[in-house]
Design an enzyme around this catalytic site. Structure first.
Site, PDB file in Angstrom:
ATOM      1  N   SER A 148      -2.677 -20.229   3.820  1.00 36.32           N
ATOM      2  CA  SER A 148      -1.795 -20.057   5.109  1.00 36.32           C
ATOM      3  C   SER A 148      -0.424 -19.629   4.940  1.00 36.32           C
ATOM      4  O   SER A 148      -0.125 -18.640   4.408  1.00 36.32           O
ATOM      5  CB  SER A 148      -1.767 -21.615   5.801  1.00 36.32           C
ATOM      6  OG  SER A 148      -1.687 -21.466   7.161  1.00 36.32           O
ATOM      7  N   ASP A 278     -12.266 -19.784  11.554  1.00 37.76           N
ATOM      8  CA  ASP A 278     -10.751 -20.242  11.456  1.00 37.76           C
ATOM      9  C   ASP A 278     -10.245 -20.031  12.881  1.00 37.76           C
ATOM     10  O   ASP A 278     -10.332 -19.077  13.456  1.00 37.76           O
ATOM     11  CB  ASP A 278      -9.957 -19.478  10.605  1.00 37.76           C
ATOM     12  CG  ASP A 278      -8.555 -19.694  10.313  1.00 37.76           C
ATOM     13  OD1 ASP A 278      -8.000 -20.576  11.140  1.00 37.76           O
ATOM     14  OD2 ASP A 278      -8.112 -19.448   9.257  1.00 37.76           O
ATOM     15  N   HIS A 306      -9.819 -23.339   9.530  1.00 39.50           N
ATOM     16  CA  HIS A 306      -8.758 -23.109   8.715  1.00 39.50           C
ATOM     17  C   HIS A 306      -8.185 -23.769   7.596  1.00 39.50           C
ATOM     18  O   HIS A 306      -7.803 -23.458   6.381  1.00 39.50           O
ATOM     19  CB  HIS A 306      -7.354 -22.947   9.581  1.00 39.50           C
ATOM     20  CG  HIS A 306      -6.086 -22.564   8.879  1.00 39.50           C
ATOM     21  ND1 HIS A 306      -6.051 -21.192   8.739  1.00 39.50           N
ATOM     22  CD2 HIS A 306      -5.016 -22.948   8.660  1.00 39.50           C
ATOM     23  CE1 HIS A 306      -4.775 -21.165   8.403  1.00 39.50           C
ATOM     24  NE2 HIS A 306      -3.979 -22.216   8.110  1.00 39.50           N
TER      25      HIS A 306
END
Length: 337
Positions: A148, A278, A306
Protein backbone atom coordinates in the site's frame (compact mmCIF):
# COMPACT_ATOMS: atom_id res chain seq x y z
CA UNK A 1 -11.76 -34.21 52.97
CA UNK A 2 -8.58 -33.30 54.87
CA UNK A 3 -8.46 -29.56 55.73
CA UNK A 4 -4.95 -29.14 54.27
CA UNK A 5 -6.03 -30.74 50.99
CA UNK A 6 -9.10 -28.47 50.88
CA UNK A 7 -6.93 -25.40 51.48
CA UNK A 8 -4.59 -26.52 48.68
CA UNK A 9 -7.52 -26.70 46.21
CA UNK A 10 -8.79 -23.29 47.35
CA UNK A 11 -5.33 -21.72 46.90
CA UNK A 12 -4.84 -23.42 43.52
CA UNK A 13 -8.29 -22.29 42.39
CA UNK A 14 -7.59 -18.74 43.52
CA UNK A 15 -4.23 -18.74 41.74
CA UNK A 16 -5.86 -19.79 38.47
CA UNK A 17 -8.76 -17.38 38.92
CA UNK A 18 -6.52 -14.31 39.17
CA UNK A 19 -5.07 -14.46 35.60
CA UNK A 20 -8.46 -15.52 34.21
CA UNK A 21 -10.18 -12.57 35.89
CA UNK A 22 -7.38 -10.27 34.76
CA UNK A 23 -7.84 -11.48 31.18
CA UNK A 24 -11.61 -10.98 31.32
CA UNK A 25 -11.18 -7.52 32.87
CA UNK A 26 -8.68 -6.54 30.17
CA UNK A 27 -11.00 -7.79 27.46
CA UNK A 28 -13.99 -5.89 28.86
CA UNK A 29 -12.37 -2.74 30.23
CA UNK A 30 -9.06 -2.30 28.39
CA UNK A 31 -9.25 -4.13 25.05
CA UNK A 32 -6.47 -1.93 23.64
CA UNK A 33 -4.09 -3.28 26.32
CA UNK A 34 -5.02 -6.81 25.30
CA UNK A 35 -4.16 -6.01 21.67
CA UNK A 36 -0.72 -4.71 22.70
CA UNK A 37 -0.11 -7.86 24.77
CA UNK A 38 -1.18 -9.95 21.79
CA UNK A 39 1.46 -8.36 19.53
CA UNK A 40 4.09 -8.61 22.26
CA UNK A 41 3.41 -12.32 22.69
CA UNK A 42 3.37 -12.98 18.93
CA UNK A 43 6.69 -11.18 18.45
CA UNK A 44 8.28 -13.29 21.19
CA UNK A 45 6.82 -16.50 19.80
CA UNK A 46 8.26 -15.74 16.34
CA UNK A 47 11.63 -14.62 17.68
CA UNK A 48 11.32 -11.00 16.55
CA UNK A 49 13.31 -8.53 18.65
CA UNK A 50 12.72 -4.77 18.88
CA UNK A 51 15.58 -2.34 18.45
CA UNK A 52 16.04 1.42 17.95
CA UNK A 53 18.37 3.25 15.57
CA UNK A 54 19.19 6.97 15.63
CA UNK A 55 20.01 9.30 12.76
CA UNK A 56 21.03 12.60 14.36
CA UNK A 57 18.01 13.41 16.58
CA UNK A 58 15.63 11.14 14.65
CA UNK A 59 14.73 7.71 16.07
CA UNK A 60 13.64 4.64 14.11
CA UNK A 61 11.92 1.71 15.78
CA UNK A 62 12.19 -1.70 14.11
CA UNK A 63 11.94 -5.41 14.77
CA UNK A 64 14.27 -8.02 13.34
CA UNK A 65 15.08 -11.71 13.27
CA UNK A 66 18.20 -13.51 12.10
CA UNK A 67 21.48 -12.12 10.83
CA UNK A 68 22.77 -11.14 7.40
CA UNK A 69 23.98 -14.19 5.50
CA UNK A 70 24.54 -15.45 1.98
CA UNK A 71 20.89 -14.80 1.14
CA UNK A 72 19.69 -11.19 0.85
CA UNK A 73 18.25 -9.50 3.92
CA UNK A 74 14.58 -8.52 3.64
CA UNK A 75 13.30 -5.06 4.63
CA UNK A 76 9.52 -4.67 4.97
CA UNK A 77 7.61 -1.37 4.75
CA UNK A 78 4.04 -1.34 6.11
CA UNK A 79 1.04 0.62 4.89
CA UNK A 80 -0.78 3.76 6.00
CA UNK A 81 -1.63 3.92 9.75
CA UNK A 82 -0.24 0.42 10.36
CA UNK A 83 3.01 -0.59 12.11
CA UNK A 84 5.86 -3.09 11.94
CA UNK A 85 3.81 -5.86 13.61
CA UNK A 86 1.45 -6.09 10.62
CA UNK A 87 4.12 -8.30 9.00
CA UNK A 88 4.01 -10.94 11.75
CA UNK A 89 1.43 -13.00 9.86
CA UNK A 90 3.93 -13.36 6.99
CA UNK A 91 7.00 -13.71 9.23
CA UNK A 92 5.35 -16.85 10.61
CA UNK A 93 5.82 -18.55 7.23
CA UNK A 94 9.37 -17.37 6.49
CA UNK A 95 12.49 -19.41 7.40
CA UNK A 96 14.08 -18.46 10.70
CA UNK A 97 17.52 -18.23 9.12
CA UNK A 98 16.44 -15.35 6.88
CA UNK A 99 17.48 -11.89 8.07
CA UNK A 100 14.21 -9.94 8.37
CA UNK A 101 13.77 -6.27 9.28
CA UNK A 102 10.37 -4.62 9.81
CA UNK A 103 10.54 -0.88 10.46
CA UNK A 104 7.90 1.55 11.71
CA UNK A 105 7.40 4.06 8.91
CA UNK A 106 8.03 7.78 9.62
CA UNK A 107 5.65 9.08 12.28
CA UNK A 108 4.23 5.62 13.04
CA UNK A 109 4.38 3.68 16.31
CA UNK A 110 7.92 3.93 17.77
CA UNK A 111 9.51 6.00 14.98
CA UNK A 112 9.85 9.76 15.49
CA UNK A 113 6.85 11.93 14.67
CA UNK A 114 7.64 15.56 13.93
CA UNK A 115 5.43 18.35 12.63
CA UNK A 116 8.45 19.58 10.66
CA UNK A 117 9.09 16.27 8.90
CA UNK A 118 8.44 15.71 5.19
CA UNK A 119 5.80 12.98 4.93
CA UNK A 120 5.56 13.03 1.16
CA UNK A 121 6.41 9.71 -0.48
CA UNK A 122 9.78 11.07 -1.58
CA UNK A 123 10.41 12.39 1.95
CA UNK A 124 9.56 9.00 3.45
CA UNK A 125 11.89 7.24 0.99
CA UNK A 126 14.73 9.52 2.15
CA UNK A 127 13.97 8.68 5.79
CA UNK A 128 14.00 4.94 5.04
CA UNK A 129 17.37 5.39 3.32
CA UNK A 130 18.66 7.04 6.48
CA UNK A 131 17.41 4.03 8.46
CA UNK A 132 19.09 1.62 6.05
CA UNK A 133 22.39 3.47 6.47
CA UNK A 134 21.96 3.57 10.26
CA UNK A 135 21.80 -0.19 10.60
CA UNK A 136 24.19 -0.74 7.65
CA UNK A 137 21.62 -2.88 5.88
CA UNK A 138 23.02 -1.83 2.49
CA UNK A 139 26.44 -3.40 3.04
CA UNK A 140 25.00 -5.91 0.61
CA UNK A 141 21.98 -5.34 -1.67
CA UNK A 142 18.77 -6.38 0.09
CA UNK A 143 15.26 -7.41 -0.94
CA UNK A 144 12.69 -4.67 -0.35
CA UNK A 145 9.00 -5.39 0.32
CA UNK A 146 6.28 -2.75 0.60
CA UNK A 147 2.51 -2.77 0.78
CA UNK A 148 0.00 0.00 0.00
CA UNK A 149 1.61 3.31 1.07
CA UNK A 150 4.74 1.32 1.93
CA UNK A 151 4.65 -0.12 -1.59
CA UNK A 152 4.64 3.40 -3.01
CA UNK A 153 7.64 4.27 -0.84
CA UNK A 154 9.40 1.00 -1.74
CA UNK A 155 9.00 1.63 -5.46
CA UNK A 156 10.33 5.18 -5.19
CA UNK A 157 13.20 3.91 -3.01
CA UNK A 158 14.10 1.30 -5.65
CA UNK A 159 14.16 4.04 -8.31
CA UNK A 160 16.17 6.54 -6.25
CA UNK A 161 18.60 4.17 -4.50
CA UNK A 162 19.07 1.33 -7.03
CA UNK A 163 22.46 0.33 -5.62
CA UNK A 164 20.87 -0.58 -2.27
CA UNK A 165 18.50 -3.29 -3.43
CA UNK A 166 18.78 -6.53 -5.36
CA UNK A 167 15.05 -7.15 -5.83
CA UNK A 168 11.64 -5.74 -5.03
CA UNK A 169 8.18 -6.98 -3.99
CA UNK A 170 5.25 -4.57 -4.28
CA UNK A 171 1.97 -5.63 -2.65
CA UNK A 172 -1.08 -3.60 -3.73
CA UNK A 173 1.08 -0.46 -3.91
CA UNK A 174 -0.33 3.05 -3.90
CA UNK A 175 0.97 5.80 -6.18
CA UNK A 176 -0.57 4.73 -9.49
CA UNK A 177 -3.30 6.29 -11.62
CA UNK A 178 -6.17 3.95 -12.39
CA UNK A 179 -8.60 3.74 -15.28
CA UNK A 180 -11.13 2.13 -12.91
CA UNK A 181 -12.13 3.85 -9.68
CA UNK A 182 -12.07 1.60 -6.63
CA UNK A 183 -14.84 1.70 -4.02
CA UNK A 184 -12.50 3.71 -1.77
CA UNK A 185 -11.78 6.32 -4.45
CA UNK A 186 -15.51 6.69 -5.11
CA UNK A 187 -16.11 7.21 -1.38
CA UNK A 188 -13.41 9.88 -1.25
CA UNK A 189 -14.91 11.68 -4.23
CA UNK A 190 -18.37 11.67 -2.62
CA UNK A 191 -16.95 12.97 0.66
CA UNK A 192 -15.05 15.71 -1.16
CA UNK A 193 -18.18 16.81 -3.04
CA UNK A 194 -20.16 16.93 0.20
CA UNK A 195 -17.27 18.77 1.93
CA UNK A 196 -16.89 15.99 4.50
CA UNK A 197 -13.30 15.07 3.68
CA UNK A 198 -12.56 14.83 7.43
CA UNK A 199 -14.51 11.52 7.39
CA UNK A 200 -11.76 9.49 5.70
CA UNK A 201 -12.81 5.79 5.57
CA UNK A 202 -9.27 4.65 6.49
CA UNK A 203 -9.29 6.69 9.71
CA UNK A 204 -12.04 5.21 11.92
CA UNK A 205 -13.00 6.79 15.25
CA UNK A 206 -15.81 4.42 16.32
CA UNK A 207 -16.14 0.60 16.42
CA UNK A 208 -18.71 0.84 13.61
CA UNK A 209 -16.31 2.81 11.41
CA UNK A 210 -13.58 0.29 12.24
CA UNK A 211 -15.86 -2.55 11.09
CA UNK A 212 -16.55 -0.64 7.86
CA UNK A 213 -12.82 -0.14 7.28
CA UNK A 214 -12.12 -3.85 7.75
CA UNK A 215 -14.86 -4.67 5.22
CA UNK A 216 -13.37 -2.16 2.78
CA UNK A 217 -9.85 -3.57 3.12
CA UNK A 218 -10.64 -7.29 3.19
CA UNK A 219 -12.46 -9.64 0.87
CA UNK A 220 -12.49 -12.26 3.61
CA UNK A 221 -15.09 -11.35 6.23
CA UNK A 222 -13.46 -11.62 9.63
CA UNK A 223 -15.84 -11.95 12.58
CA UNK A 224 -14.37 -9.41 14.98
CA UNK A 225 -15.98 -9.08 18.46
CA UNK A 226 -17.23 -5.63 19.43
CA UNK A 227 -14.68 -5.37 22.24
CA UNK A 228 -11.79 -6.03 19.86
CA UNK A 229 -13.17 -3.41 17.46
CA UNK A 230 -13.28 -0.99 20.39
CA UNK A 231 -9.69 -1.87 21.29
CA UNK A 232 -8.51 -1.31 17.72
CA UNK A 233 -10.19 2.11 17.71
CA UNK A 234 -8.79 3.03 21.14
CA UNK A 235 -5.27 2.29 19.93
CA UNK A 236 -5.72 4.52 16.86
CA UNK A 237 -7.68 7.51 18.19
CA UNK A 238 -4.66 9.29 19.79
CA UNK A 239 -2.97 9.21 16.36
CA UNK A 240 -5.91 10.15 14.13
CA UNK A 241 -4.91 13.80 13.75
CA UNK A 242 -1.52 12.68 12.48
CA UNK A 243 -3.13 10.12 10.16
CA UNK A 244 -5.32 12.84 8.63
CA UNK A 245 -2.31 15.08 8.05
CA UNK A 246 -0.35 12.17 6.55
CA UNK A 247 -3.24 11.11 4.33
CA UNK A 248 -3.63 14.60 2.88
CA UNK A 249 0.14 14.66 2.29
CA UNK A 250 0.27 11.37 0.37
CA UNK A 251 -2.79 12.13 -1.80
CA UNK A 252 -1.44 15.58 -2.65
CA UNK A 253 -0.19 16.15 -6.21
CA UNK A 254 3.40 15.79 -5.00
CA UNK A 255 2.87 12.19 -3.92
CA UNK A 256 -0.36 10.90 -5.47
CA UNK A 257 1.34 9.26 -8.45
CA UNK A 258 4.89 8.98 -7.14
CA UNK A 259 5.27 5.30 -8.03
CA UNK A 260 3.96 5.90 -11.55
CA UNK A 261 6.42 8.75 -12.03
CA UNK A 262 9.35 6.60 -10.88
CA UNK A 263 8.46 3.11 -12.13
CA UNK A 264 10.43 3.45 -15.38
CA UNK A 265 13.57 3.98 -13.27
CA UNK A 266 13.15 0.68 -11.41
CA UNK A 267 15.80 -1.72 -12.72
CA UNK A 268 15.75 -4.36 -9.98
CA UNK A 269 13.85 -7.63 -10.60
CA UNK A 270 10.33 -6.87 -9.42
CA UNK A 271 7.41 -8.93 -8.17
CA UNK A 272 3.90 -7.47 -7.96
CA UNK A 273 1.25 -9.15 -5.79
CA UNK A 274 -2.33 -7.86 -5.81
CA UNK A 275 -5.69 -8.98 -4.45
CA UNK A 276 -8.20 -9.33 -7.30
CA UNK A 277 -11.03 -7.95 -5.12
CA UNK A 278 -9.05 -4.97 -3.81
CA UNK A 279 -11.58 -2.21 -3.04
CA UNK A 280 -8.98 0.35 -1.91
CA UNK A 281 -6.58 0.37 -4.87
CA UNK A 282 -7.85 -1.14 -8.10
CA UNK A 283 -6.11 -4.30 -9.29
CA UNK A 284 -5.55 -2.72 -12.73
CA UNK A 285 -2.47 -1.09 -11.20
CA UNK A 286 -0.69 -4.45 -11.41
CA UNK A 287 -0.78 -4.38 -15.23
CA UNK A 288 0.48 -0.79 -15.24
CA UNK A 289 3.58 -1.87 -13.31
CA UNK A 290 4.08 -5.08 -15.27
CA UNK A 291 4.14 -3.17 -18.57
CA UNK A 292 6.60 -0.55 -17.31
CA UNK A 293 9.16 -2.61 -15.36
CA UNK A 294 11.35 -5.07 -17.31
CA UNK A 295 10.86 -8.76 -16.39
CA UNK A 296 8.23 -7.88 -13.80
CA UNK A 297 6.39 -10.89 -12.36
CA UNK A 298 2.71 -10.32 -11.59
CA UNK A 299 0.50 -12.41 -9.30
CA UNK A 300 -3.21 -11.73 -8.90
CA UNK A 301 -4.70 -13.50 -5.88
CA UNK A 302 -8.29 -14.68 -6.22
CA UNK A 303 -10.77 -14.05 -3.40
CA UNK A 304 -8.45 -11.51 -1.80
CA UNK A 305 -8.78 -7.81 -1.07
CA UNK A 306 -6.36 -5.02 -0.20
CA UNK A 307 -5.11 -6.62 3.04
CA UNK A 308 -3.13 -9.32 1.24
CA UNK A 309 -0.69 -9.64 4.14
CA UNK A 310 -3.51 -10.53 6.55
CA UNK A 311 -5.81 -12.44 4.20
CA UNK A 312 -3.22 -14.60 2.40
CA UNK A 313 -0.04 -14.60 4.53
CA UNK A 314 1.12 -18.15 3.69
CA UNK A 315 0.61 -17.63 -0.06
CA UNK A 316 2.35 -14.26 0.04
CA UNK A 317 5.33 -15.65 1.97
CA UNK A 318 5.62 -18.55 -0.49
CA UNK A 319 5.49 -16.21 -3.49
CA UNK A 320 8.29 -14.08 -2.02
CA UNK A 321 10.42 -17.15 -1.26
CA UNK A 322 9.84 -18.62 -4.73
CA UNK A 323 10.75 -15.28 -6.31
CA UNK A 324 13.99 -15.05 -4.32
CA UNK A 325 14.85 -18.69 -5.07
CA UNK A 326 14.34 -18.08 -8.80
CA UNK A 327 16.60 -15.02 -8.71
CA UNK A 328 19.27 -16.95 -6.77
CA UNK A 329 19.11 -19.78 -9.31
CA UNK A 330 19.37 -17.33 -12.21
CA UNK A 331 22.40 -15.63 -10.63
CA UNK A 332 24.14 -19.00 -10.16
CA UNK A 333 23.51 -19.94 -13.78
CA UNK A 334 25.00 -16.65 -14.95
CA UNK A 335 28.11 -17.20 -12.83
CA UNK A 336 28.57 -20.75 -14.17
CA UNK A 337 28.13 -19.52 -17.73
Amino acid sequence: MDLDVLNMFVIAGGTLAIPILAFVASFLLWPSALIRIYYWYWRRALGMQIRYANYDDYQFCYSYRGRPGYRPSILMLHGFSAHKDMWLSIVKFLPKNLHLVCVDMPGHEGTTRSALDDYSISGQAKRIHQFVECIKLNRRPFHLVGTSMGGNVAGVYAAQYPEDICSLTLICPAGLPSTTDSKFIKQLRELHESERIDRIPLIPSTPEEMADMLKLCSYVRFKVPQQILQGLVDVRIPHNDFYRKLFLEIVDEKSRHSLHENMSKIKAPTQVIWGKQDQVLDVSGASVLASAIPDCQMYILENCGHSVVVERPRKTANLILEFLALLHSTDNNKKQA
